[in-house]
Motif scaffolding. Sequence first.
Motif, PDB file in Angstrom:
ATOM      1  N   SER A  79       1.082  -1.297   0.031  1.00 16.33           N
ATOM      2  CA  SER A  79      -0.227   0.060   0.049  1.00 16.33           C
ATOM      3  C   SER A  79       0.805   1.241  -0.073  1.00 16.33           C
ATOM      4  N   SER A  80       2.043   1.235   0.472  1.00 19.73           N
ATOM      5  CA  SER A  80       3.018   2.288   0.488  1.00 19.73           C
ATOM      6  C   SER A  80       4.490   1.883   0.518  1.00 19.73           C
ATOM      7  N   GLY A  81       5.352   2.859   0.277  1.00 18.53           N
ATOM      8  CA  GLY A  81       6.746   2.438   0.377  1.00 18.53           C
ATOM      9  C   GLY A  81       7.021   2.040   2.053  1.00 18.53           C
ATOM     10  N   GLN A  82       6.429   2.650   2.807  1.00 14.34           N
ATOM     11  CA  GLN A  82       6.548   2.357   4.500  1.00 14.34           C
ATOM     12  C   GLN A  82       6.300   0.833   4.496  1.00 14.34           C
ATOM     13  N   ALA A  83       5.184   0.546   3.959  1.00 16.08           N
ATOM     14  CA  ALA A  83       4.847  -0.869   4.109  1.00 16.08           C
ATOM     15  C   ALA A  83       5.903  -1.904   3.571  1.00 16.08           C
ATOM     16  N   ILE A 105      19.259   8.004   5.385  1.00 17.94           N
ATOM     17  CA  ILE A 105      17.814   7.057   4.754  1.00 17.94           C
ATOM     18  C   ILE A 105      16.857   8.189   4.867  1.00 17.94           C
ATOM     19  N   TYR A 106      15.726   7.956   4.103  1.00 19.47           N
ATOM     20  CA  TYR A 106      14.499   8.702   4.491  1.00 19.47           C
ATOM     21  C   TYR A 106      13.926   8.698   5.818  1.00 19.47           C
ATOM     22  N   GLY A 107      13.812  10.070   6.244  1.00 19.53           N
ATOM     23  CA  GLY A 107      13.313  10.032   7.464  1.00 19.53           C
ATOM     24  C   GLY A 107      12.296   9.319   8.092  1.00 19.53           C
ATOM     25  N   GLY A 149      19.991  -0.331   3.061  1.00 18.94           N
ATOM     26  CA  GLY A 149      20.474   1.291   2.592  1.00 18.94           C
ATOM     27  C   GLY A 149      19.698   1.817   1.372  1.00 18.94           C
ATOM     28  N   GLU A 150      19.920   2.887   1.025  1.00 18.50           N
ATOM     29  CA  GLU A 150      19.135   3.390  -0.087  1.00 18.50           C
ATOM     30  C   GLU A 150      20.193   3.984  -1.094  1.00 18.50           C
ATOM     31  N   THR A 151      19.925   3.382  -2.349  1.00 18.79           N
ATOM     32  CA  THR A 151      20.832   3.644  -3.560  1.00 18.79           C
ATOM     33  C   THR A 151      21.217   5.243  -3.679  1.00 18.79           C
ATOM     34  N   ALA A 153      20.718   8.075  -1.302  1.00 17.35           N
ATOM     35  CA  ALA A 153      19.989   8.756   0.019  1.00 17.35           C
ATOM     36  C   ALA A 153      19.084   9.845  -0.102  1.00 17.35           C
ATOM     37  N   ASN A 154      18.079   9.895   0.525  1.00 19.07           N
ATOM     38  CA  ASN A 154      17.026  10.778   0.686  1.00 19.07           C
ATOM     39  C   ASN A 154      17.039  11.366   2.004  1.00 19.07           C
ATOM     40  N   PRO A 155      17.480  12.740   2.043  1.00 19.24           N
ATOM     41  CA  PRO A 155      17.690  13.833   1.160  1.00 19.24           C
ATOM     42  C   PRO A 155      19.268  14.008   0.861  1.00 19.24           C
ATOM     43  N   VAL A 178      18.072  -3.108  -0.530  1.00 17.66           N
ATOM     44  CA  VAL A 178      18.399  -1.797  -0.937  1.00 17.66           C
ATOM     45  C   VAL A 178      17.086  -1.167  -1.419  1.00 17.66           C
ATOM     46  N   ASP A 179      16.950   0.223  -0.840  1.00 17.86           N
ATOM     47  CA  ASP A 179      15.709   0.977  -1.381  1.00 17.86           C
ATOM     48  C   ASP A 179      16.121   1.788  -2.538  1.00 17.86           C
ATOM     49  N   ASN A 180      15.681   1.588  -3.678  1.00 16.64           N
ATOM     50  CA  ASN A 180      16.072   2.049  -4.949  1.00 16.64           C
ATOM     51  C   ASN A 180      15.115   3.062  -5.572  1.00 16.64           C
ATOM     52  N   THR A 181      14.353   3.461  -4.681  1.00 10.20           N
ATOM     53  CA  THR A 181      13.320   4.470  -5.109  1.00 10.20           C
ATOM     54  C   THR A 181      13.805   5.904  -5.907  1.00 10.20           C
ATOM     55  N   PHE A 182      15.018   6.463  -5.370  1.00 14.23           N
ATOM     56  CA  PHE A 182      15.539   7.647  -6.133  1.00 14.23           C
ATOM     57  C   PHE A 182      16.053   7.248  -7.550  1.00 14.23           C
ATOM     58  N   ALA A 183      16.571   6.012  -7.437  1.00 16.56           N
ATOM     59  CA  ALA A 183      17.349   5.754  -8.762  1.00 16.56           C
ATOM     60  C   ALA A 183      16.382   5.164  -9.718  1.00 16.56           C
ATOM     61  N   HIS A 200      11.058  -0.259  -2.907  1.00 18.61           N
ATOM     62  CA  HIS A 200      10.841   1.060  -3.726  1.00 18.61           C
ATOM     63  C   HIS A 200       9.464   1.514  -2.769  1.00 18.61           C
ATOM     64  N   SER A 201       9.391   2.970  -2.907  1.00 17.30           N
ATOM     65  CA  SER A 201       8.309   3.972  -2.761  1.00 17.30           C
ATOM     66  C   SER A 201       7.933   3.876  -4.067  1.00 17.30           C
ATOM     67  N   THR A 202       6.959   3.092  -4.669  1.00 21.04           N
ATOM     68  CA  THR A 202       6.399   3.513  -5.984  1.00 21.04           C
ATOM     69  C   THR A 202       5.754   4.729  -6.163  1.00 21.04           C
ATOM     70  N   SER A 203       5.404   5.207  -4.965  1.00 22.18           N
ATOM     71  CA  SER A 203       4.691   6.820  -5.043  1.00 22.18           C
ATOM     72  C   SER A 203       5.506   7.815  -5.544  1.00 22.18           C
ATOM     73  N   LYS A 204       6.825   7.579  -5.964  1.00 22.95           N
ATOM     74  CA  LYS A 204       7.610   8.667  -6.431  1.00 22.95           C
ATOM     75  C   LYS A 204       7.699   8.303  -8.081  1.00 22.95           C
ATOM     76  N   TYR A 205       9.138   8.234  -8.705  1.00 24.28           N
ATOM     77  CA  TYR A 205       9.196   8.298  -9.889  1.00 24.28           C
ATOM     78  C   TYR A 205       8.556   7.231 -10.469  1.00 24.28           C
ATOM     79  N   LEU A 213      -0.416   6.230  -3.941  1.00 23.26           N
ATOM     80  CA  LEU A 213       0.481   5.830  -3.016  1.00 23.26           C
ATOM     81  C   LEU A 213       0.977   4.147  -3.349  1.00 23.26           C
ATOM     82  N   GLY A 214       2.139   3.819  -3.085  1.00 21.72           N
ATOM     83  CA  GLY A 214       2.388   2.352  -3.264  1.00 21.72           C
ATOM     84  C   GLY A 214       3.854   2.016  -3.027  1.00 21.72           C
ATOM     85  N   GLY A 215       4.175   0.957  -2.693  1.00 23.29           N
ATOM     86  CA  GLY A 215       5.418   0.371  -2.465  1.00 23.29           C
ATOM     87  C   GLY A 215       5.536  -0.992  -3.158  1.00 23.29           C
TER      88      GLY A 215
HETATM   89  C1  LIG Z   1      13.535   6.754  -0.426  1.00 19.92           C
HETATM   90  C2  LIG Z   1      12.234   6.671   0.315  1.00 19.92           C
HETATM   91  N1  LIG Z   1      11.776   5.264   0.703  1.00 19.92           N
HETATM   92  C3  LIG Z   1      10.749   5.156   1.221  1.00 19.92           C
HETATM   93  C4  LIG Z   1       9.497   6.199   1.321  1.00 19.92           C
HETATM   94  C5  LIG Z   1       8.283   5.847   1.884  1.00 19.92           C
HETATM   95  O1  LIG Z   1       7.462   5.706   0.777  1.00 19.92           O
HETATM   96  P1  LIG Z   1       5.825   6.081   1.093  1.00 19.92           P
HETATM   97  O2  LIG Z   1       5.741   7.309   1.352  1.00 19.92           O
HETATM   98  O3  LIG Z   1       5.287   5.671  -0.329  1.00 19.92           O
HETATM   99  O4  LIG Z   1       5.336   5.369   2.068  1.00 19.92           O
HETATM  100  C6  LIG Z   1       9.929   7.514   0.889  1.00 19.92           C
HETATM  101  C7  LIG Z   1       9.021   8.378   1.099  1.00 19.92           C
HETATM  102  O5  LIG Z   1       9.378   9.808   0.622  1.00 19.92           O
HETATM  103  C8  LIG Z   1      11.301   7.594   0.335  1.00 19.92           C
HETATM  104  O6  LIG Z   1      11.758   8.751  -0.192  1.00 19.92           O
END
Ligand SMILES: Cc1ncc(COP(=O)(O)O)c(C=O)c1O
Length: 420
Positions: A79-83, A105-107, A149-151, A153-155, A178-183, A200-205, A213-215
């Motif tokens: 349902s989200s990247g957090q999930a 990493i993401y906050g 780790g994140e490919t 890092a946000n931010p 590996v969280d590959n959301t930003f790449a 991934h947080s698919t909610s992004k790119y 929202l998705g993951g």
């Molecule tokens: C790198 C990264 N991972 C995970 C998340 C969490 O994703 P979501 O907001 O879809 O729950 C975010 C959200 O900003 C993110 O930037």
Amino acid sequence: MKINTKCVQSGYEPKNGDPRVVPVSMSTTFKYDSTQEVGDLFDLKSDGFFYTRLANPTTAAVERKIADLEGGTAAMLTSSGQAATTLSILNLASSGDKIISSSEIYGGTYNLFNVTLKRMGIDCIFVDPDDIDGLKKALSEKGVRAVFGETLANPALKVLDIEKWARAAHEHNVPLIVDNTFATPVLCRPFEFGADIVIHSTSKYMDGHAVSLGGVIVDGGKFDYKKGGYTQFTQPDESYHGVVYTESFPSAPFVTKARAQLMRDLGSMISPMNAFLLNIGLETLHLRMPRHCENALAVAEFLKSDKRVKEVAYPGLKSDKQYEKCKKYLNGNGSGVISFDVGSKEKAAKLMDSLKLAKIVVHVADARTGVLHPASSTHRQLSDKELESAGIKPGMIRLSCGIEDCEDIISDLRTALNNI
Ligand SMILES: Cc1ncc(COP(=O)(O)O)c(C=O)c1O
């Protein structure tokens, strides 16, 4: 198929007379002619759908596409990247265990690891992503079950040295997530560098339009759970008819267990409608990512040349400390997000309030240019010390470059800089 074609075509093969576009199966349930067929589905003996909390035809098509894009063996949307992050950890670690995470990493992920998982009895050791000795030391502690780790890092926009992190983790028979959301898989495919699980947080790119929202969790299919003593994969799961995931599903034990056990019990499934919208986003991911990179590079060069800007972090800049790793892992493409420091919280607020085209949003990584002040929004729960270790300064602005005309983005920033 090449990745550009996969973005458009993977995951769905219509049969004669079927809809050309992946249809939205907006149904919680599915009809069968016999109890035997339903029984076989419950026993994971046959493929199919019985309840959307576990699987759904629309969702499954998008899962196949993302698995293919990442070069994994299977995927599960959430349902989200957090999930996705939560389930990926809970699939490996239980109360009394430890995990290791990059400190940059993401906050939201930081809070999950530092507060919520801790309350559930899973402790997290945070390590500077560039401190490989620190990582090795943390790995020598007893009870470490996952490394994260994140490919990109946000931010803070540090590039994870995936190969070194994977090697260190594997020396202790621990998988690397590996969280590959930003790449996105268009810029980097972490499995090619030794990662075991990609999320991934698919909610992004991937979605790209800030609509759904998705993951997702993607299984690399190669990690040896026997060697690491992960009995939850190698011994019968009493909560699921005694299935042994590594024996019955050797190509994708991670995702199969996450679905059969954790999704069943925790229920954080994506809606089929959101999966449908995500798929539309994925169809243009390969076109959008190069444009995000191109715009962000030009904007980063502009900011770098302006004396009112104290610091610019963009891994695609040749002068950036991260550039060598960016070349290795992302082919020199820094993605669309830039961090820059204007010196103080007050100046950051004034600049952001003056922008016209770039809007203040609690989001990054969509088609429209947006700005965010991490210290007072996504990372506001962090203490000054925690902010520092996450690489966040009070005057730091996170700018997500969209796919508009780059000259317009720069002109908006120039006007706003004149106002401070
Ligand atoms: C790198 C990264 N991972 C995970 C998340 C969490 O994703 P979501 O907001 O879809 O729950 C975010 C959200 O900003 C993110 O930037």
